[in-house]
Design an enzyme around this catalytic site. Structure first.
Site: not given
Ligand code: NAP
Length: 293
Positions: A54, A98, A121
């Site tokens: 990422k 994450q 997200d």
């Protein structure tokens, strides 16, 4: 006749070009550089590799990025403190925690602390709530489900009025992708582990999304001839001939279904590359939103 391959890598590359052009314009006209912060707690190798890729992608598209790494035994207060600091940082437009977090941490609480405006997200309960309601617009849509829709749209697969079947009802894929299909006026059936006669239900689908995490479960006789099949699954199966001793397969038996479907995504190279592309897309949207654009 074999299916038309939906090339996720090529579609993601096209999206990166669009993002790069938008970033150049944002910088030139408004002096804004989109910024993404990744938060990694612990040393899970898969999570480390996802976070690295990422960050690498951020550099590629011209974003500012920071990586915040906390030790495995970080306390709830430490993680929350970090999220609060990133919430207040004006150079950061997206915060990605994450997952999964180590078991001793309250994942739901951490996710709900991320500022709604930086929830790239798309897992903040308010964003998910808006996604599941009619006529409400979430600021961000979860990346993998958004990627599935983008693959269909950019491959010219019509969604409106079609029969869509989603195999799986997880919070991160099955449920949100079902909502996205519904908002695009498909008639949606959601299947799960208690669904009776999966093959017959899947065979109704003009669009079949497989997100079960079961290697090659979807066979040719589960698929309506000409259907568009999106394979979200990423499963390791033992393979002594492979260098690492395993290979990756999807939830769909590619060779069989390729003979029946109209469109099909490969694994790897289908949905996978789209997840990071959509994260970058969301971060760009976050930067524009912050600037009132
Ligand atoms: P998950 O949380 O384990 O959910 C799996 C879903 O499939 C559940 O709803 C479960 O039903 C259902 N299911 C499991 N076994 C079944 C069976 N035998 N028959 C019918 N339904 C069954 O998985 P996930 O997180 O959604 O991930 C699904 C797959 O996508 C995994 O392979 C994962 O690695 C992959 N994935 C890929 C990406 C990407 O970027 N490409 C991103 C995320 C996930 P119940 O609800 O009844 O238990």
């Amino acid at each position: 006749m074999t299916a038309k391959l939906i090339d996720g890598k090529a579609i993601a590359a096209q999206i990166y070009e669009e993002i790069q052009a938008a970033v150049a314009e944002l910088k030139e006209k408004h002096g804004i550089t989109p910024g993404l912060a990744t938060v990694l707690v612990g040393e899970n190798p898969a999570s480390q590799s996802y976070v690295r890729s990422k960050q690498k992608t951020c550099t590629k598209v011209g974003f500012y990025s920071i990586g915040e790494d906390l030790p495995e035994d970080a306390s709830q207060e430490e993680v929350e403190g970090l999220v609060e600091r990133l919430n207040a940082d004006p150079t950061i437009h997206g915060i990605l925690v994450q997952l999964p977090l180590p078991r001793h941490l309250d994942e739901e609480k951490v996710l709900s602390m991320i500022s709604l405006e930086k929830d790239v997200d798309g897992f903040h309960p308010i964003n998910i709530g808006r996604l599941t309601m009619k006529g409400r617009k979430p600021l961000f849509v979860p990346c993998t489900p958004a990627g599935c829709i983008e693959l269909l749209v950019r491959s010219g697969v019509e969604i409106e009025g079609k029969e869509a079947v989603v195999l799986g009802r997880s919070n991160i894929v099955g449920l949100p992708v079902s909502m996205l299909l519904l908002h695009r006026n498909a008639t949606v059936t959601i299947c799960h582990s208690r669904t009776q006669d999966l093959p017959a239900t899947c065979r109704r689908a003009d669009i079949l999304i497989a997100a079960v995490g079961r290697p090659e479960m979807v066979k040719a006789d589960w698929v309506k001839p000409g259907a568009a099949v999106i394979d979200v699954g990423i499963n390791r199966v033992e393979d002594p001939t492979a260098k690492r001793g395993y290979r990756l397969v999807g939830d769909v038996d590619f060779d069989e279904v390729n003979e029946v479907a109209g469109h099909l995504t490969p694994v790897p190279g289908g949905v996978g590359p789209m997840t990071i592309a959509m994260l970058m897309w969301n971060t760009l949207a976050g930067a524009k939103h912050a600037a009132g654009l």
